[in-house]
Design a protein around this motif. Structure first.
Motif, PDB file in Angstrom:
ATOM      1  N   ARG A  28       0.868  -1.119  -0.046  1.00  0.00           N
ATOM      2  CA  ARG A  28       0.075  -0.027   0.126  1.00  0.00           C
ATOM      3  C   ARG A  28       0.848   1.231  -0.169  1.00  0.00           C
ATOM      4  O   ARG A  28       2.082   1.133   0.289  1.00  0.00           O
ATOM      5  N   VAL A  29       0.398   2.408  -0.353  1.00  0.00           N
ATOM      6  CA  VAL A  29       0.924   3.768  -0.426  1.00  0.00           C
ATOM      7  C   VAL A  29       0.358   4.594   0.786  1.00  0.00           C
ATOM      8  O   VAL A  29      -0.745   4.498   0.848  1.00  0.00           O
ATOM      9  N   GLU A  30       1.323   5.119   1.600  1.00  0.00           N
ATOM     10  CA  GLU A  30       1.082   5.895   2.704  1.00  0.00           C
ATOM     11  C   GLU A  30       1.455   7.363   2.478  1.00  0.00           C
ATOM     12  O   GLU A  30       2.755   7.496   1.903  1.00  0.00           O
ATOM     13  N   ASP A  31       0.828   8.385   2.744  1.00  0.00           N
ATOM     14  CA  ASP A  31       1.422   9.693   2.670  1.00  0.00           C
ATOM     15  C   ASP A  31       1.462  10.240   4.093  1.00  0.00           C
ATOM     16  O   ASP A  31       0.357  10.553   4.960  1.00  0.00           O
ATOM     17  N   ILE A  32       2.650  10.411   4.880  1.00  0.00           N
ATOM     18  CA  ILE A  32       2.722  10.548   6.255  1.00  0.00           C
ATOM     19  C   ILE A  32       2.970  12.416   6.490  1.00  0.00           C
ATOM     20  O   ILE A  32       3.906  12.503   5.895  1.00  0.00           O
ATOM     21  N   PRO A  33       2.517  12.986   7.180  1.00  0.00           N
ATOM     22  CA  PRO A  33       2.699  14.397   7.596  1.00  0.00           C
ATOM     23  C   PRO A  33       3.837  14.491   8.261  1.00  0.00           C
ATOM     24  O   PRO A  33       4.113  13.824   9.365  1.00  0.00           O
ATOM     25  N   THR A  34       4.924  15.242   7.833  1.00  0.00           N
ATOM     26  CA  THR A  34       6.079  15.320   8.673  1.00  0.00           C
ATOM     27  C   THR A  34       6.285  16.832   9.075  1.00  0.00           C
ATOM     28  O   THR A  34       5.908  17.016  10.041  1.00  0.00           O
ATOM     29  N   ARG A  35       6.999  17.651   8.273  1.00  0.00           N
ATOM     30  CA  ARG A  35       6.863  18.900   8.684  1.00  0.00           C
ATOM     31  C   ARG A  35       5.712  19.925   8.268  1.00  0.00           C
ATOM     32  O   ARG A  35       4.905  19.213   7.424  1.00  0.00           O
ATOM     33  N   PRO A  36       5.423  21.093   8.621  1.00  0.00           N
ATOM     34  CA  PRO A  36       4.345  21.630   8.368  1.00  0.00           C
ATOM     35  C   PRO A  36       4.025  22.064   6.754  1.00  0.00           C
ATOM     36  O   PRO A  36       4.891  22.265   6.018  1.00  0.00           O
ATOM     37  N   GLY A  37       2.910  21.306   6.523  1.00  0.00           N
ATOM     38  CA  GLY A  37       2.551  21.352   4.909  1.00  0.00           C
ATOM     39  C   GLY A  37       3.228  20.497   4.012  1.00  0.00           C
ATOM     40  O   GLY A  37       3.283  20.573   2.914  1.00  0.00           O
ATOM     41  N   VAL A  38       3.870  19.524   4.458  1.00  0.00           N
ATOM     42  CA  VAL A  38       4.780  18.369   3.865  1.00  0.00           C
ATOM     43  C   VAL A  38       4.293  16.981   4.480  1.00  0.00           C
ATOM     44  O   VAL A  38       4.280  16.801   5.514  1.00  0.00           O
ATOM     45  N   THR A  39       4.352  16.281   3.249  1.00  0.00           N
ATOM     46  CA  THR A  39       4.060  14.758   3.417  1.00  0.00           C
ATOM     47  C   THR A  39       5.203  14.015   2.960  1.00  0.00           C
ATOM     48  O   THR A  39       5.870  14.518   2.132  1.00  0.00           O
ATOM     49  N   GLN A  40       5.469  12.990   3.524  1.00  0.00           N
ATOM     50  CA  GLN A  40       6.272  11.798   2.965  1.00  0.00           C
ATOM     51  C   GLN A  40       5.577  10.635   2.590  1.00  0.00           C
ATOM     52  O   GLN A  40       4.973   9.865   3.347  1.00  0.00           O
ATOM     53  N   ARG A  41       5.876  10.588   1.146  1.00  0.00           N
ATOM     54  CA  ARG A  41       5.015   9.027   0.742  1.00  0.00           C
ATOM     55  C   ARG A  41       5.992   8.068   0.687  1.00  0.00           C
ATOM     56  O   ARG A  41       7.324   8.139   0.490  1.00  0.00           O
TER      57      ARG A  41
END
Length: 264
Positions: A28-41
């Motif tokens: 599966r693919v996940e988009d994890i919120p990291t820094r403000p306004g940024v996600t890590q796929r």
């Protein structure tokens, strides 16, 4: 009696195939919120009962541009990308990292691999993995991915950091950014495995420079060098299907890495 045996045979086959399907790692693919306004796929391959977890860092510019269906716009042939299923088949939870959402255009991870923002993104990924499975979490980099994995391991020490580090086809010399031997590797107390092809033809990864790297790990309580020879080599010596990418040796390389990760 014949009908009964036939029905029993069908039921048995259904059960066998169901068990096989259940035992297959899910992707599966996940988009994890990291820094403000940024996600890590990330692309996740999860076996039913993982023994450990590996966070994989591809080489090159690192911009895999993973799509929502789990395919890649770049880097599908990279050593760690193309062997992700082999790691999952060994019972490891596999997390393949892309460039973050604010680095989804050139130069992607180039010039970013040794920045605080990269460390912050992967710190969040490590925490996310630990929420998914209560198992050791290892960073595994190949080629320029070793500049990410090793740098992060020198910055994230203790509970927030990884439980182990694997460096494959390590960047040993570089005139544009810090090669791995120039990092403060003496800070790393977690286990470190170095995997290298003795015939690696990439000018940044000459096997003759390996002693410099290993000497920086002398005080590490558990470290080892595993080398390979042979296999196949074609194309650019710094690319994934040369000796640099363990072409033809993928199964042996993954098995050695997994055995070392799981060793007591």
């Amino acid at each position: 009696m014949t009908k009964l045996l036939f029905k029993f045979g069908i039921t048995l086959l259904v059960a066998v195939f169901a068990n096989l399907a259940f035992g297959q790692p899910t992707q599966r693919v996940e988009d994890i919120p990291t820094r403000p306004g940024v996600t890590q796929r990330i692309l996740v391959l999860a076996p039913p009962t993982p023994k450990a977890a590996v966070i994989l860092f591809a080489g090159g510019h690192g911009g895999l541009q993973i799509t929502s269906d789990g395919s890649f716009k770049w880097g599908a042939g990279n050593f760690l990308v193309r062997t992700r299923q082999l790691f999952a088949d060994q019972g490891l939870l596999v997390v393949l990292v892309d460039a973050p959402s604010d680095r989804q255009s050139p130069p992607f991870l180039a010039g970013f691999r040794q920045k605080p923002e990269h460390v912050a993104d992967i710190k969040t990924v490590i925490a996310w993995v630990r929420e998914q499975a209560k198992v050791p979490v290892w960073l595994v980099g190949t080629s320029r991915g070793t500049q990410s994995a090793a740098y992060i391991a020198t910055e994230l020490l203790g509970a927030d950091g990884p439980d182990g580090l694997v460096l494959t086809s390590t960047i040993l010399s570089d005139n544009k950014s810090q090669p791995v031997p120039d990092l403060p590797l003496s800070k790393i107390a977690i286990p470190v495995l170095v995997v290298h092809h003795e015939q690696d033809g990439c000018n940044h990864c000459a096997f003759s420079d390996i002693p410099k790297l290993m000497s920086k790990l002398d005080n590490n309580p558990r470290h080892e060098l595993v080398t390979f020879t042979g296999g196949n080599s074609r194309g650019d010596p710094c690319e994934a299907f040369a000796y640099h990418g363990f072409n033809g040796l993928e199964g042996d390389a993954v098995r050695k890495i997994t055995e070392w990760i799981l060793a007591k």
